[in-house]
Motif scaffolding. Structure first.
Motif, short mmCIF file in Angstrom:
data_model
loop_
_atom_site.label_atom_id
_atom_site.label_comp_id
_atom_site.label_asym_id
_atom_site.label_seq_id
_atom_site.Cartn_x
_atom_site.Cartn_y
_atom_site.Cartn_z
N GLU A 123 12.19 8.06 13.18
CA GLU A 123 12.86 6.94 13.84
C GLU A 123 11.90 6.02 14.61
O GLU A 123 12.12 4.83 14.70
CB GLU A 123 13.91 7.47 14.82
N GLU A 124 10.84 6.58 15.17
CA GLU A 124 9.93 5.81 16.02
C GLU A 124 8.97 4.96 15.20
O GLU A 124 8.55 5.39 14.12
CB GLU A 124 9.14 6.75 16.94
N PRO A 125 8.60 3.78 15.71
CA PRO A 125 7.60 2.96 14.99
C PRO A 125 6.29 3.72 14.80
O PRO A 125 5.89 4.52 15.64
CB PRO A 125 7.40 1.76 15.93
N LEU A 126 5.65 3.48 13.68
CA LEU A 126 4.37 4.11 13.37
C LEU A 126 3.24 3.43 14.14
O LEU A 126 3.26 2.21 14.34
CB LEU A 126 4.10 4.04 11.87
N GLN A 127 2.27 4.21 14.54
CA GLN A 127 1.15 3.70 15.33
C GLN A 127 -0.03 3.32 14.44
O GLN A 127 -0.23 3.92 13.38
CB GLN A 127 0.70 4.75 16.35
N PRO A 128 -0.82 2.33 14.86
CA PRO A 128 -2.03 1.97 14.10
C PRO A 128 -2.90 3.21 13.87
O PRO A 128 -3.04 4.06 14.74
CB PRO A 128 -2.74 0.96 15.00
N GLY A 129 -3.44 3.31 12.65
CA GLY A 129 -4.27 4.45 12.29
C GLY A 129 -3.51 5.56 11.58
O GLY A 129 -4.12 6.43 10.95
N THR A 130 -2.17 5.53 11.68
CA THR A 130 -1.36 6.54 11.00
C THR A 130 -1.52 6.39 9.49
O THR A 130 -1.49 5.28 8.97
CB THR A 130 0.14 6.37 11.37
N GLU A 131 -1.70 7.52 8.79
CA GLU A 131 -1.73 7.52 7.34
C GLU A 131 -0.44 8.16 6.86
O GLU A 131 -0.06 9.24 7.30
CB GLU A 131 -2.95 8.27 6.83
N ILE A 132 0.25 7.46 5.94
CA ILE A 132 1.56 7.90 5.49
C ILE A 132 1.83 7.35 4.10
O ILE A 132 1.33 6.29 3.73
CB ILE A 132 2.66 7.44 6.49
N GLU A 133 2.61 8.09 3.31
CA GLU A 133 2.94 7.66 1.96
C GLU A 133 4.11 6.68 1.99
O GLU A 133 5.04 6.83 2.78
CB GLU A 133 3.31 8.88 1.11
N THR A 134 4.06 5.69 1.10
CA THR A 134 5.14 4.71 1.01
C THR A 134 5.85 4.81 -0.34
O THR A 134 5.24 5.23 -1.33
CB THR A 134 4.61 3.26 1.19
N ASP A 135 7.12 4.42 -0.34
CA ASP A 135 7.82 4.29 -1.61
C ASP A 135 8.11 2.83 -1.92
O ASP A 135 8.89 2.52 -2.81
CB ASP A 135 9.08 5.16 -1.65
N ALA A 136 7.45 1.93 -1.19
CA ALA A 136 7.56 0.50 -1.50
C ALA A 136 7.00 0.26 -2.89
O ALA A 136 5.99 0.84 -3.26
CB ALA A 136 6.79 -0.32 -0.47
N ASP A 137 7.67 -0.59 -3.64
CA ASP A 137 7.21 -0.84 -5.00
C ASP A 137 7.05 -2.32 -5.30
O ASP A 137 7.10 -2.75 -6.44
CB ASP A 137 8.16 -0.20 -6.02
N HIS A 138 6.83 -3.13 -4.26
CA HIS A 138 6.73 -4.56 -4.51
C HIS A 138 5.34 -5.02 -4.91
O HIS A 138 5.12 -6.22 -5.08
CB HIS A 138 7.30 -5.41 -3.37
N MET A 139 4.41 -4.11 -5.10
CA MET A 139 3.09 -4.42 -5.65
C MET A 139 2.70 -3.29 -6.61
O MET A 139 3.05 -2.13 -6.38
CB MET A 139 2.02 -4.52 -4.55
#
Length: 186
Positions: A123-139
């Motif tokens: 729920e909380e906003p991600l902080q700079p430097g955080t590494e995380i996987e995305t499921d965005a597919d717009h690129m």
């Protein structure tokens, strides 16, 4: 005379080294600009499907079906194009850097991936430097990529249709532009 020659040679050496350093810095800047947002060969249209949990903005500055001018485009042909608002959503928008899953060159400072495009974000906003996987597919190569959060901001993001100013084909359901990247058409 030897001191004068030595002084001239010293100054020449400093100037030469300074010029080399300046060229190296310029080459690095040029490389970063090319890597940063060179998506000119990609189709920026999408199906218009929105991520689970993304909520419509209650009172957006630019309502659905309104028009706005793209004043700060982050891809070729965006700046100065007229946009039709397809959707308006309140979320956290992130600038990210990542290496595409398809083996392409690393992309620096990509705008934008939204909070709901990170399935493990919580729920909380991600902080700079955080590494995380995305499921965005717009690129191409983005879906499944591990991204590094560069920065994030709570904002209204818009899905838009627009015709690029560079003569490219019309883009439909482009994800995403922020309110700050648009301005009212007078």
């Amino acid at each position: 005379m030897n001191k004068r020659v030595l002084s001239v040679l010293s100054i020449a050496a400093v100037l030469t080294l300074s010029a080399c350093g300046g060229n190296q810095a310029q080459e690095e800047n040029d490389k970063n600009e090319q890597t940063e947002m060179d998506h000119s060969n990609m189709d920026h249209s999408s199906s218009g499907e929105i991520p689970d949990g993304l909520m419509d903005a209650e009172n957006p500055t630019y309502p659905v079906d309104s028009k706005a001018l793209i004043k700060d485009g982050h891809m070729a042909g965006m700046k100065g194009a007229e946009a039709t608002i397809v959707g308006a959503y309140d979320t956290v928008a992130y600038i990210v850097s990542y290496t595409p899953e398809d083996g392409g060159e690393r992309v620096e400072n990509h705008k934008w991936i939204i909070h709901e495009e990170f399935p493990d974000a919580g729920e909380e906003p991600l902080q700079p430097g955080t590494e995380i996987e995305t499921d965005a597919d717009h690129m191409a190569g983005m879906d499944g990529a591990a991204v590094e959060i560069v920065s994030g901001e709570e904002t209204t993001v818009y899905m838009i249709d627009y015709t690029p100013t560079d003569g490219s084909e019309k883009v439909e359901n482009h994800k995403w532009v922020t309110e700050e990247e648009l301005e009212a058409i007078e």
